[in-house]
Design an enzyme around this catalytic site. Sequence first.
Site, mmCIF file in Angstrom:
data_model
loop_
_atom_site.group_PDB
_atom_site.id
_atom_site.type_symbol
_atom_site.label_atom_id
_atom_site.label_comp_id
_atom_site.label_asym_id
_atom_site.label_seq_id
_atom_site.Cartn_x
_atom_site.Cartn_y
_atom_site.Cartn_z
ATOM 1 N N LEU A 438 -5.122 -0.997 -7.270
ATOM 2 C CA LEU A 438 -6.692 -1.120 -7.779
ATOM 3 C C LEU A 438 -7.634 -0.906 -6.479
ATOM 4 C CD1 LEU A 438 -6.395 -4.550 -9.488
ATOM 5 C CD2 LEU A 438 -6.222 -2.155 -10.499
ATOM 6 N N GLY A 441 -7.704 -0.188 1.825
ATOM 7 C CA GLY A 441 -8.517 0.250 2.833
ATOM 8 C C GLY A 441 -7.747 -0.296 4.217
ATOM 9 N N VAL A 446 -4.953 -3.774 -2.926
ATOM 10 C CA VAL A 446 -4.849 -4.659 -3.998
ATOM 11 C C VAL A 446 -4.003 -4.241 -5.238
ATOM 12 C CG1 VAL A 446 -6.454 -5.853 -5.583
ATOM 13 C CG2 VAL A 446 -7.125 -5.658 -3.246
ATOM 14 N N ASP A 556 -18.994 -11.482 3.211
ATOM 15 C CA ASP A 556 -18.842 -9.965 2.676
ATOM 16 C C ASP A 556 -19.668 -9.934 1.387
ATOM 17 O OD1 ASP A 556 -18.147 -7.489 3.160
ATOM 18 O OD2 ASP A 556 -16.282 -7.459 2.459
#
Length: 751
Positions: A438, A441, A446, A556
Amino acid sequence: MHSAAAALAMSLLLSLLLLLQLPAVASAVPVSRCPTRCGDVEIPYPFGIGANCSIGGGFNLTCNTMESGLKKPFYGHLEVLRISLTMGYVRMLNRIISQCNEPLQRAPKMGRGALNVGRDDGPYRFSDLRNKFTVIGCDTLAYIQDNHGNNSYASGCAAICRDEWSIGADGSCSGLGCCQTSIPKNLTQYTVKFESRSDNSDTWRFSNCSYAVLLEAEWFRFQTSYITTNQFMQINDGWVPVVMDWAIGSETCEVAKRNLTSSYVCVSAHSDCVDSSNGPGYLCNCSEGYQGNPYVSDGCQVCALEYILDVDECNLQPNPCPNGICHNLPGNYSCDCPEGKHGDAYNGTCTPNQKLSLAVKAAIGTSISLTFLLVFGMCICMIYQRRKLVQSRKRYFSEHGGMQLLEEMRKLSLAFRIFSKEELEKAINRVDKNNRILGQGRYGIVYKGDIGDNQFVAIKQPKVINERQKKEFGKEMLILSQVNHKNIVKLLGCCLEVEVPMLVYEFVPNGNLFELIHSRNIDNLPLAVRLNIARDSADALAYLHYSASPPIIHGDVKSANILLHENFTAKVSDFGASRLNPKDEDQFATLVQGTCGYLDPEYLQTCKLTEKSDVYSFGVVLLEILTRKKAIFFEENGEETSLASSFISARKEDRLEELLDNQVTSEGDAELIERIGELAVQCLSVRGEERPTMRDVADQLNNMRKFHPVPWTPPNAEDIESFFPVPSDTQTSTGNTSHIQEVALLIECAR
């Protein structure tokens, strides 16, 4: 006297009628002149040699004198090796069919074509239990066929070997140079045919002949020399044993006994009739406790008499077991090959076993020992690795606070779940591999997973974790698992038995805010939808700051971490960067966290993460919603600039419309847009103490809804789906996370 003559006449008349009715099985009692042996083979009645010595038909044999002076019995052109009354079979010699080719020849030079054996009306059937159709050669395909009678039969066998090294081992007939196949019952004759080879260039150097024959399976033992030499054809000049089952007539026992006109041949007083197991007809056996010849009057005698009157066949001349070891049995004898040999001792075809040299035996023993040691070592290594894995999993579970987390979960009766590594791997593997990732980085990946019953989840696998996080992880999981708000992605569980713990979130299918507002495929994005998403996000952050116990700082906040559910309901996600609100300076973060363009400038100076840091980041999200520009974007002159600084400058210089999205200016009234812009500027204040709280931001957005009513939801589901590049229920992955229509939990500054 007249009565005796009349009885004799009646008996002769009945015998004549029986002979006329079934001449093939006419019952005749052998006279004393009939030979009982031919050479080394015993000829028991109903078989016989000469006139009136058999019951006729196929049971009448001939005794031929060979060039060597030996006598041998024959049925037609087939030599008879042995006759068994009790088992109902005859061993004969059958001719091998061969086909030979010249190098690079398109058609066979020599092939004896087809061979027909047996007759439909004879007493013989090829034994389906004791025989195999055998083919020997390289690149050889041979067929066995029977096109006679009502039921036609055809089968084939292929022997393959591309070179001398691919020939199978001695004693193995499994397709490499040798092939065997079974035959059906009631096969009385057959034809052998070869499939012509179009090109034998690969094998003619070492094998230019192929062979096919129906033979006795127990007798045959494949030799690799049969491929490279003509040794197979040298066995008895090309003749090999085959077993023929035989039977009397074509009737069953029940019919033969009931039909007075038939020639029922089980004439002994103590004989029983047995139906043939291979085709029509029947056999005769002595009753239990009796043995002998059931086809002859008084042929079945009490077994006890056999012991008294037993003849030692092993002392007869010639020896019934030529080149073999004879064992006398009551009323019979058996033949075995001497030690170190194998084969058919009854016919003197015992051949020496292949002896292994001492060096070969030593090599085999060494190989077996090394193999055992290797397997044993591998088992020990596997056991050690498994134990090491189990120990490491226990250690990781303990380091991450798993025991404390389990204890607290029991006390609080939480629905939070601790997954094993195997459970999450299976959940990921249940999803199509093209749609598993999904987002990914610098900090992790994920995955999409299915934990059963099509319950999809998002599985976050971070790449690194520091020591402080290890110690606090279980405690943080306990707190985060109790976060329950409609606009926050639910944390369902975690996996602690790995080096870096894995997090399991609820799966949100409709992408994220970053994709929605920055997608070039979406032109129509009503202001009502944008403000509805902003309000939901503000409510979620306010809950984290003031309702969670203890309070939680997201750390974040950005458009990529605001996921979209049904009806554009916003859900704040990614607590991978979240930290519990620090209570003293020792707990302050020492590493910069967050995403470029959203970072609180005060946090960059002090390294203190506060609730006002989330407020600043949310202010940037508000600007993205109003302008549809990224947090860091390129101006028309090609210079890279911050959206926050550009918006503040434009507002001061009264050129705000240059930055606002055209749809916003056309749909919203100036007062509403001004209030939203003012709220964003307040959130973007350099000093954190001058910024509003997230509770204030959420209240202001709710007040805007009350005093500036607008349609805050699209009119129907079709309009909702029209905002996405693909339907919301389609899970796709194009390799570019900015176009993933699922959860995107990690979008870093480097992107």
